[in-house]
Design an enzyme around this catalytic site. Structure first.
Site, PDB file in Angstrom:
ATOM      1  N   LYS A  13       0.833  -1.211   0.000  1.00 52.31           N
ATOM      2  CA  LYS A  13       0.000   0.000   0.000  1.00 52.31           C
ATOM      3  C   LYS A  13       0.868   1.261   0.000  1.00 52.31           C
ATOM      4  O   LYS A  13       0.653   2.170  -0.791  1.00 52.31           O
ATOM      5  CB  LYS A  13      -0.929   0.023   1.231  1.00 52.31           C
ATOM      6  N   ARG A 127      11.396  -5.458   5.152  1.00 57.49           N
ATOM      7  CA  ARG A 127      11.116  -4.043   4.848  1.00 57.49           C
ATOM      8  C   ARG A 127      12.100  -3.123   5.576  1.00 57.49           C
ATOM      9  O   ARG A 127      12.394  -3.299   6.753  1.00 57.49           O
ATOM     10  CB  ARG A 127       9.692  -3.694   5.288  1.00 57.49           C
ATOM     11  N   ARG A 166      -0.799  -8.673  13.298  1.00 57.22           N
ATOM     12  CA  ARG A 166      -1.409  -7.749  12.329  1.00 57.22           C
ATOM     13  C   ARG A 166      -2.147  -8.499  11.231  1.00 57.22           C
ATOM     14  O   ARG A 166      -3.197  -8.051  10.761  1.00 57.22           O
ATOM     15  CB  ARG A 166      -0.342  -6.822  11.741  1.00 57.22           C
TER      16      ARG A 166
HETATM   17  P1  ADP Z   1       2.191  -1.841   3.196  1.00 64.43           P
HETATM   18  O1  ADP Z   1       2.168  -0.323   3.191  1.00 64.43           O
HETATM   19  O2  ADP Z   1       0.978  -2.431   2.545  1.00 64.43           O
HETATM   20  O3  ADP Z   1       2.435  -2.406   4.556  1.00 64.43           O
HETATM   21  P2  ADP Z   1       4.798  -1.593   1.793  1.00 64.43           P
HETATM   22  O4  ADP Z   1       4.531  -0.742   0.593  1.00 64.43           O
HETATM   23  O5  ADP Z   1       5.487  -0.964   2.940  1.00 64.43           O
HETATM   24  O6  ADP Z   1       3.407  -2.302   2.262  1.00 64.43           O
HETATM   25  O7  ADP Z   1       5.604  -2.895   1.294  1.00 64.43           O
HETATM   26  C1  ADP Z   1       6.041  -3.913   2.211  1.00 64.43           C
HETATM   27  C2  ADP Z   1       7.389  -4.450   1.756  1.00 64.43           C
HETATM   28  O8  ADP Z   1       7.233  -5.187   0.530  1.00 64.43           O
HETATM   29  C3  ADP Z   1       8.436  -3.381   1.467  1.00 64.43           C
HETATM   30  O9  ADP Z   1       9.701  -3.862   1.865  1.00 64.43           O
HETATM   31  C4  ADP Z   1       8.356  -3.174  -0.055  1.00 64.43           C
HETATM   32  O10 ADP Z   1       9.609  -2.773  -0.598  1.00 64.43           O
HETATM   33  C5  ADP Z   1       7.994  -4.594  -0.539  1.00 64.43           C
HETATM   34  N1  ADP Z   1       7.110  -4.570  -1.711  1.00 64.43           N
HETATM   35  C6  ADP Z   1       6.089  -3.698  -1.991  1.00 64.43           C
HETATM   36  N2  ADP Z   1       5.477  -4.008  -3.158  1.00 64.43           N
HETATM   37  C7  ADP Z   1       6.122  -5.119  -3.635  1.00 64.43           C
HETATM   38  C8  ADP Z   1       5.948  -5.942  -4.814  1.00 64.43           C
HETATM   39  N3  ADP Z   1       4.984  -5.693  -5.702  1.00 64.43           N
HETATM   40  N4  ADP Z   1       6.788  -6.992  -4.946  1.00 64.43           N
HETATM   41  C9  ADP Z   1       7.757  -7.256  -4.024  1.00 64.43           C
HETATM   42  N5  ADP Z   1       7.958  -6.530  -2.902  1.00 64.43           N
HETATM   43  C10 ADP Z   1       7.158  -5.464  -2.707  1.00 64.43           C
HETATM   44  P1  ADP Z   2       1.099  -1.955   7.719  1.00 63.82           P
HETATM   45  O1  ADP Z   2       0.836  -1.287   6.409  1.00 63.82           O
HETATM   46  O2  ADP Z   2       2.419  -2.641   7.783  1.00 63.82           O
HETATM   47  O3  ADP Z   2      -0.042  -2.775   8.211  1.00 63.82           O
HETATM   48  P2  ADP Z   2       0.633   0.654   8.975  1.00 63.82           P
HETATM   49  O4  ADP Z   2       1.808   1.544   8.874  1.00 63.82           O
HETATM   50  O5  ADP Z   2      -0.533   0.925   8.098  1.00 63.82           O
HETATM   51  O6  ADP Z   2       1.180  -0.849   8.834  1.00 63.82           O
HETATM   52  O7  ADP Z   2       0.095   0.642  10.483  1.00 63.82           O
HETATM   53  C1  ADP Z   2       0.959   0.391  11.578  1.00 63.82           C
HETATM   54  C2  ADP Z   2       0.160   0.297  12.863  1.00 63.82           C
HETATM   55  O8  ADP Z   2      -0.508   1.558  13.100  1.00 63.82           O
HETATM   56  C3  ADP Z   2      -0.951  -0.742  12.866  1.00 63.82           C
HETATM   57  O9  ADP Z   2      -0.488  -2.038  13.229  1.00 63.82           O
HETATM   58  C4  ADP Z   2      -1.896  -0.157  13.945  1.00 63.82           C
HETATM   59  O10 ADP Z   2      -1.386  -0.370  15.245  1.00 63.82           O
HETATM   60  C5  ADP Z   2      -1.793   1.333  13.670  1.00 63.82           C
HETATM   61  N1  ADP Z   2      -2.832   1.794  12.689  1.00 63.82           N
HETATM   62  C6  ADP Z   2      -2.592   2.300  11.443  1.00 63.82           C
HETATM   63  N2  ADP Z   2      -3.755   2.596  10.835  1.00 63.82           N
HETATM   64  C7  ADP Z   2      -4.744   2.269  11.708  1.00 63.82           C
HETATM   65  C8  ADP Z   2      -6.170   2.318  11.666  1.00 63.82           C
HETATM   66  N3  ADP Z   2      -6.832   2.772  10.592  1.00 63.82           N
HETATM   67  N4  ADP Z   2      -6.862   1.882  12.766  1.00 63.82           N
HETATM   68  C9  ADP Z   2      -6.218   1.422  13.851  1.00 63.82           C
HETATM   69  N5  ADP Z   2      -4.887   1.330  13.960  1.00 63.82           N
HETATM   70  C10 ADP Z   2      -4.151   1.758  12.907  1.00 63.82           C
END
Ligand code: ADP
Ligand code: ADP
Length: 213
Positions: A13, A127, A166
């Site tokens: 995302k 990551r 998560r």
């Molecule tokens: P989210 O915001 O949904 O938690 P991130 O964008 O932070 O996800 O991506 C999680 C990890 O996966 C990061 O280390 C990123 O570089 C990697 N990643 C993101 N998109 C891809 C993809 N299409 N293929 C492989 N790795 C990816």
């Molecule tokens: P990822 O994309 O890896 O799931 P985020 O950066 O979106 O992680 O979120 C990290 C943490 O922040 C979540 O595990 C939660 O504790 C908190 N958080 C983020 N967005 C929300 C939301 N909409 N509602 C509740 N908690 C949230």
């Protein structure tokens, strides 16, 4: 363009939201980034959110809803926004729906980046991010360039244990939000296992088709 990006932790995302924000010229609103900034700044919100985040639990709805509604009222959101990581629960989706309806601002799309659980642990534990630019890397899939390799950091909640929590929260609390948007005809699904360039092309292609349709 007013859109929501949904997907499991590690679905990509943040990676896609940054590119989409630049492409459409609209703000990227990441509740995870906002909450981490609040924790780092030691605000009242940050103090309340810290323990939930470390454990991989969701921060209580009332706190997150107030934070997002306030953010959406800021002038840079007038021409659109990308919500990343919100809504994550049914009450959050309903609160957002009410606020947007009151402001007469319709959503254009909700994009689900679909990635199976098996791929997530690997993505999250690998990551890393650059604290200076916010750019997201992966130790294997997208390694940071050598000149910044020393300064990239790992999130405190990117441990195997917190990730499992998560993923469980995602299935229990966030997936049930999807029918809410599917019923409104807003849900677009893309395959998140493809290369990031292909995921980006699939999202923009579907958004452009939805706008014309
Ligand atoms: P989210 O915001 O949904 O938690 P991130 O964008 O932070 O996800 O991506 C999680 C990890 O996966 C990061 O280390 C990123 O570089 C990697 N990643 C993101 N998109 C891809 C993809 N299409 N293929 C492989 N790795 C990816
Ligand atoms: P990822 O994309 O890896 O799931 P985020 O950066 O979106 O992680 O979120 C990290 C943490 O922040 C979540 O595990 C939660 O504790 C908190 N958080 C983020 N967005 C929300 C939301 N909409 N509602 C509740 N908690 C949230």
């Amino acid at each position: 363009m007013r859109m929501i990006l949904v997907g499991a932790p590690g679905a990509g995302k943040g990676t896609q939201a940054k590119r989409l924000a630049a492409h459409y010229g609209i703000p990227h609103i990441s509740t995870g980034d906002m909450l981490r900034a609040a924790v780092a700044a030691g605000t009242e919100l940050g103090k309340k959110a810290d323990a939930y985040m470390r454990a991989g639990d969701l921060v209580p709805d009332d706190l997150v809803i107030a934070m997002v509604i306030e953010r959406l009222g800021q002038p840079d959101c007038a021409k659109g926004f990308i919500l990343d990581g919100f809504p994550r629960t049914r009450p959050q989706a309903e609160a957002l729906d009410r606020a947007l309806a009151e402001a007469k601002i319709p959503l254009d799309a909700v994009v689900l980046i679909d990635v199976p659980d098996e791929a997530i642990l690997d993505r999250i534990t690998g990551r890393r991010s650059d604290p200076e630019t916010g750019t997201i890397y992966h130790v294997r899939f997208n390694p940071p360039p050598p000149e910044i390799a020393d300064r990239v950091v790992q999130r405190k909640d990117d441990t195997a244990e917190a990730v499992r929590a998560r993923i469980a929260k995602y299935h229990a609390e966030t997936e049930p939000v999807l029918p809410f948007y599917e019923d409104k005809g807003l849900l677009i699904r893309v395959d998140g296992l493809a290369h990031p360039d292909e995921v980006f092309a699939a999202i923009t292609g579907a958004l452009d088709a939805a706008r014309k349709g």
